[in-house]
Enzyme design. Structure first.
Site, PDB file in Angstrom:
ATOM      1  NE  ARG A 252      -4.266  -1.434   0.131  1.00  0.00           N
ATOM      2  CZ  ARG A 252      -4.393  -2.484  -0.689  1.00  0.00           C
ATOM      3  NH1 ARG A 252      -3.431  -2.781  -1.531  1.00  0.00           N
ATOM      4  NH2 ARG A 252      -5.484  -3.226  -0.663  1.00  0.00           N
ATOM      5  CD  GLU A 281      -3.138   3.316  -5.040  1.00  0.00           C
ATOM      6  OE1 GLU A 281      -4.163   2.681  -5.320  1.00  0.00           O
ATOM      7  OE2 GLU A 281      -2.084   2.799  -4.690  1.00  0.00           O
ATOM      8  CG  HIS A 299      -3.521  -0.524  -6.655  1.00  0.00           C
ATOM      9  ND1 HIS A 299      -3.839   0.049  -5.455  1.00  0.00           N
ATOM     10  CD2 HIS A 299      -3.531  -1.859  -6.422  1.00  0.00           C
ATOM     11  CE1 HIS A 299      -4.043  -0.888  -4.538  1.00  0.00           C
ATOM     12  NE2 HIS A 299      -3.860  -2.067  -5.121  1.00  0.00           N
TER      13      HIS A 299
HETATM   14  O1  LIG Z   1      -4.339  -4.203  -3.860  1.00  0.00           O
HETATM   15  C1  LIG Z   1      -5.059  -5.097  -4.145  1.00  0.00           C
HETATM   16  C2  LIG Z   1      -5.680  -5.931  -3.183  1.00  0.00           C
HETATM   17  O2  LIG Z   1      -5.643  -5.602  -1.982  1.00  0.00           O
HETATM   18  O3  LIG Z   1      -6.244  -6.950  -3.568  1.00  0.00           O
END
Ligand SMILES: O=CC(=O)O
Length: 333
Positions: A252, A281, A299
């Site tokens: 993250r 984000e 992402h």
């Molecule tokens: O970032 C993507 C997820 O958490 O699946």
């Protein structure tokens, strides 16, 4: 707000009255994650054109009777939002991470939560290693250089060897382990940091991220975001990693102090970074765009076609299991 089934016949709308109400909480188009047969087993409500509190104000009856929320990873479910849904009993998120859902509040209210489990782990690990190789071997930088007709690859500075690199993995859960296995094939020397030492792995453990950084060339961040891991990668860690160091983040954005990362990249305190996630984000700090030593990815660690098909099924199966009084397939709580 649109009722997902509003264009169906009124017979079908009547039939909907007996189906559990599931609120879709995600981007426009998110409703396509539920396909037949699952999409026919629930009364789907889509509020994507209105913020949830406005949906609640304009459609109080729907909100009062929503039994489940199907949400996307980037869509928070805060205490305030949950309080708008008094009949809520289940949250199913299309993500492995659950930092966007207030799990404490769900626990307090007895709301069950299901997630993506390990479905994306291989894809995310593939992307982590791809970013590592790209940054270290300067593939994207060379690509940009070639497109500007600079055909001498040394017009960009020398790349570095991936083989033999010392790589520190932060968070040795399923994704971290998948990364480690891939790196072993590249003869990298893997070590790791995590909440607890894992007795079953052969890699050296560092209880402290600064020590891990001091003893490695590359850090790969695979851990969950929580109060303990927010900004776990700060200036001290980056300086410990050193001038040749590379950071890859597939966890993250807020695991890294992003402003400090930018400073360290600009000042040459570290060599480069491969980033699939960002602190704010979906916004990406535009200072990254002019840096040649950074590889950016939107992402996308979980967005292979194969995994999309699989997550659509898994979401439907979790909903079906819950409303048939069976255990969740991929429970979080
Ligand atoms: O970032 C993507 C997820 O958490 O699946």
């Amino acid at each position: 707000m649109e009722d997902q089934n509003q264009c169906k016949t009124s017979d079908q709308q009547l039939q909907n009255l007996n189906l559990p109400k599931v609120l879709l909480h995600g981007p426009p188009g998110f409703s396509s994650v539920l396909q037949p047969p699952y999409s026919e087993k629930f009364h789907l409500l889509n509020h994507s054109s209105l913020p949830l509190h406005q949906f609640a104000a304009t459609h109080p009856h729907h909100c009062a009777t929503v039994a489940a929320v199907l949400c996307d990873g980037g869509y928070p479910l805060t205490v305030d939002m949950l309080s708008l849904l008094p009949s809520l009993r289940l949250v199913v998120t299309a993500s492995a991470g659950t930092d966007h859902v207030d799990l404490d509040e769900c626990r307090r209210r007895g709301i069950q939560v299901a997630g993506a489990g390990n479905l994306f782990s291989e894809d995310v690990a593939d992307l982590a290693v791809a970013l590592l190789i790209d940054v270290v071997m300067k593939i994207s930088a060379a690509d940009r250089s070639l497109r500007k007709r600079h055909v001498d690859s040394r017009a960009i500075t020398y790349a570095s060897k991936v083989t033999g690199k010392r790589v520190g993995i932060v968070g040795l859960g399923r994704i971290g382990l998948e990364v480690a296995h891939r790196l072993e094939a590249l003869n990298c020397k893997v070590s790791y940091n995590s909440r607890k030492q894992k007795p079953f792995v052969p890699y050296p453990f560092y209880s402290n991220v600064v020590d891990l950084a001091t003893n490695t060339n590359v850090l790969v961040l695979c851990c969950a975001l929580n109060d303990q891991t927010r900004h776990i990668i700060n200036r001290e860690v980056m300086v410990a990693l050193g001038k040749g160091g590379v950071i890859v983040n597939v966890g993250r954005g807020a695991l890294i102090h992003e402003k400090e990362l930018l400073k360290c990249l600009m000042e040459g305190e570290i060599e480069g970074a491969g980033l699939d996630v960002f602190e704010n984000e979906p916004l990406v700090d535009e200072h990254f765009f002019s840096l040649d030593n950074v590889v950016l990815s939107p992402h996308a660690g979980f967005s292979t076609l194969e995994s999309y098909v699989a997550i659509c099924q898994l979401l439907g199966r979790n909903l079906e299991a819950f409303f048939s009084d069976n255990p969740l397939i991929t429970p979080v709580i």
